[in-house]
Design an enzyme around this catalytic site. Structure first.
Site, PDB file in Angstrom:
ATOM      1  N   LYS A 190      -2.574  -6.089  -4.353  1.00  0.00           N
ATOM      2  CA  LYS A 190      -1.635  -5.083  -4.840  1.00  0.00           C
ATOM      3  C   LYS A 190      -0.684  -5.700  -5.850  1.00  0.00           C
ATOM      4  O   LYS A 190      -0.200  -6.824  -5.660  1.00  0.00           O
ATOM      5  CB  LYS A 190      -0.872  -4.493  -3.654  1.00  0.00           C
ATOM      6  CG  LYS A 190       0.016  -3.299  -3.998  1.00  0.00           C
ATOM      7  CD  LYS A 190       0.614  -2.720  -2.719  1.00  0.00           C
ATOM      8  CE  LYS A 190       1.505  -1.515  -2.987  1.00  0.00           C
ATOM      9  NZ  LYS A 190       2.062  -0.946  -1.737  1.00  0.00           N
ATOM     10  N   SER A 207       1.529   3.837  -0.976  1.00  0.00           N
ATOM     11  CA  SER A 207       1.566   3.378  -2.346  1.00  0.00           C
ATOM     12  C   SER A 207       0.450   2.410  -2.710  1.00  0.00           C
ATOM     13  O   SER A 207       0.238   2.121  -3.892  1.00  0.00           O
ATOM     14  CB  SER A 207       2.919   2.699  -2.610  1.00  0.00           C
ATOM     15  OG  SER A 207       3.047   1.525  -1.807  1.00  0.00           O
ATOM     16  N   SER A 248       2.197   2.705   3.675  1.00  0.00           N
ATOM     17  CA  SER A 248       1.566   2.535   2.369  1.00  0.00           C
ATOM     18  C   SER A 248       0.193   1.887   2.363  1.00  0.00           C
ATOM     19  O   SER A 248      -0.465   1.859   1.328  1.00  0.00           O
ATOM     20  CB  SER A 248       2.499   1.746   1.432  1.00  0.00           C
ATOM     21  OG  SER A 248       3.624   2.516   1.114  1.00  0.00           O
TER      22      SER A 248
END
Length: 446
Positions: A44, A119, A143
């Site tokens: 990420k 996210s 997330s």
């Protein structure tokens, strides 16, 4: 960008990847393979890498390359992992759909007209179409678990402190954890084994301890599940049906089910979470003042410089969350909102600790099916309500796992289990039993 539906913000050079793959092949041949030798990992883009840009999905950090690697990145590399690239995310990890990246929304590989959850949207999407073997996300309020639910992958949010946050660009420090994602719960556990443990650079990190024990030989009759009916009722009918069907099958195999109330804290979960998260976000993002990072203000006056940089560098959702965070911390409102939320957090934590002492808390991972792109972004209340199940684990610091239990109309539906502190192995053991029922471990979209 690379990947189906903008799963990646940046990709490693092909030559670098080929060289790494050849080195891994040589190590396998010599019998020197490490735990993740040759495993392709997506990371990420809010996790620092010194060899690829780290943007946090924001124009504010466009082109920024940190001078160091996050601890988790160092641990991946030391075990032979091949980092293919940095995955897309909602800007500064603020979002539940993957639509708030400054570099374009991530799309769900199961249906490109829909969101993959956020996210950690790029990490989930990358896994769903086979672009990587495992991935790292971060989980502040669900997330990695929302993307897992929406992409038929697995997201494992560890006990708070089990994984070092050194090198993670912060959103809300007291809530977030770097978390493994994979296409099966066992692969997620292998990844957690590599990245977990004490780190001298993170004072909140803790020893792995008993988290590495207790999974082997687990049978359905060894498991007890508590279902908070008041929460589950918030779900769409198709989600509730898939959830209760799965729990019914577990009960048929010998697991014990108990329907419980969380003592009324259900009503306070979302406001408590968002009050604390946004207050911490406002504090954390104050460092972006136009002096140190790629987006800089040109004015000689500090406040004008900061305002200019933030206007240019931050997206709408980040600005909204900063403003709300400043408001709940402001003089005259701090006691009414922020301090009240911290007291409610303690009540929620104590309730959850008492509950997971006797059972795993089971809920759907999301109350709704994956929304269409653009469907929820204009209504913050509906957007934030997507986190109603997942924020429980973050507020209480407990581990939680999300995994698929059904696919309806070509769209995945996920379940969430919350366990006791340091109970990652127990969660994975339960998840493997569920995977045996559903047959969805390792499934790939399309």
């Amino acid at each position: 960008m690379g990947g189906r539906g903008y799963a990646f913000i940046s990709l490693e050079a092909e030559e670098v990847l080929l060289n790494a793959a050849e080195e891994s092949a040589r190590r396998w041949k010599r019998g020197e393979a490490r735990r993740l030798e040759g495993v392709v990992v997506g990371v990420k883009d809010n996790i620092s890498t010194s060899f690829l840009p780290t943007t946090a999905g924001s124009r504010m950090l466009d082109g920024y390359i940190p001078p160091f690697n996050a601890t988790v990145v160092e641990r991946l590399l030391s075990e032979g992992a091949i980092i293919i690239g940095k995955t897309n995310l909602d800007e500064f990890a603020m979002g539940s759909t993957g639509e708030f990246s400054a570099f374009g929304p991530t799309r769900n590989p199961w249906d490109l007209s829909r969101v993959p959850g956020g996210s950690s949207s790029g990490s989930g999407a990358c896994l769903a179409y086979g672009g990587c073997d495992v991935a790292l996300g971060s989980d502040t309020g669900g997330s990695v678990r929302l993307p897992a639910a929406y992409t038929a992958t697995v997201g494992l949010k560890p006990t708070y402190g089990l994984v070092s946050r050194y090198g993670l660009i912060p959103y809300a420090n007291s809530l977030e954890q770097i978390s493994p994602m994979a296409r099966s719960s066992w692969d997620a556990m292998i990844l957690l084994d590599v990245i977990a443990g004490v780190d001298e650079y993170d004072a909140t990190s803790i020893h792995f301890g008993t988290a590495a024990e207790g999974e082997g030989g687990l049978e359905p009759e060894d498991l007890s599940f508590c279902i908070p009916e008041g929460l589950v009722e918030h779900s769409e009918e198709i989600v509730k049906r898939a959830f209760y069907n799965t729990m019914g099958e577990l009960e048929g195999l010998g697991a014990r089910l108990e329907y419980i109330s969380l003592g009324g804290v259900e009503s306070y979960v979302l406001p408590t979470y968002y009050t604390i998260a946004l207050a911490e976000a406002a504090s954390n993002l104050a460092r972006y003042d136009g002096t140190l990072y790629p987006v800089r203000g040109r004015s000689g006056d500090y406040w004008r410089q900061a305002a200019e940089a933030r206007a240019k560098g931050f997206g709408l959702e980040v600005k909204r969350r900063i403003l709300m965070g400043v408001y709940v911390l402001s003089e005259g409102y701090k006691d009414e909102y922020y301090l009240a939320a911290t007291k409610l957090r303690r009540i929620i934590r104590d309730t959850m600790l008492k509950t997971v002492g006797k059972c795993l808390v089971a809920t759907p991972a999301s109350p709704i099916m994956p929304p269409r792109i653009g469907e929820r972004v204009d209504d913050p209340l509906k957007l934030y309500a997507m986190d109603i199940y997942t924020v429980l684990a973050n507020l209480s610091g407990l581990p939680a796992i999300a995994l698929p239990v059904d696919i309806r109309g070509s769209l995945p539906i996920g379940i969430q289990l919350v366990g006791p502190r340091m109970g990652e192995r127990l969660l994975v053991g339960a998840a493997r039993i569920i995977e045996g029922i559903t047959g969805l471990a390792g499934v790939v979209a399309g």
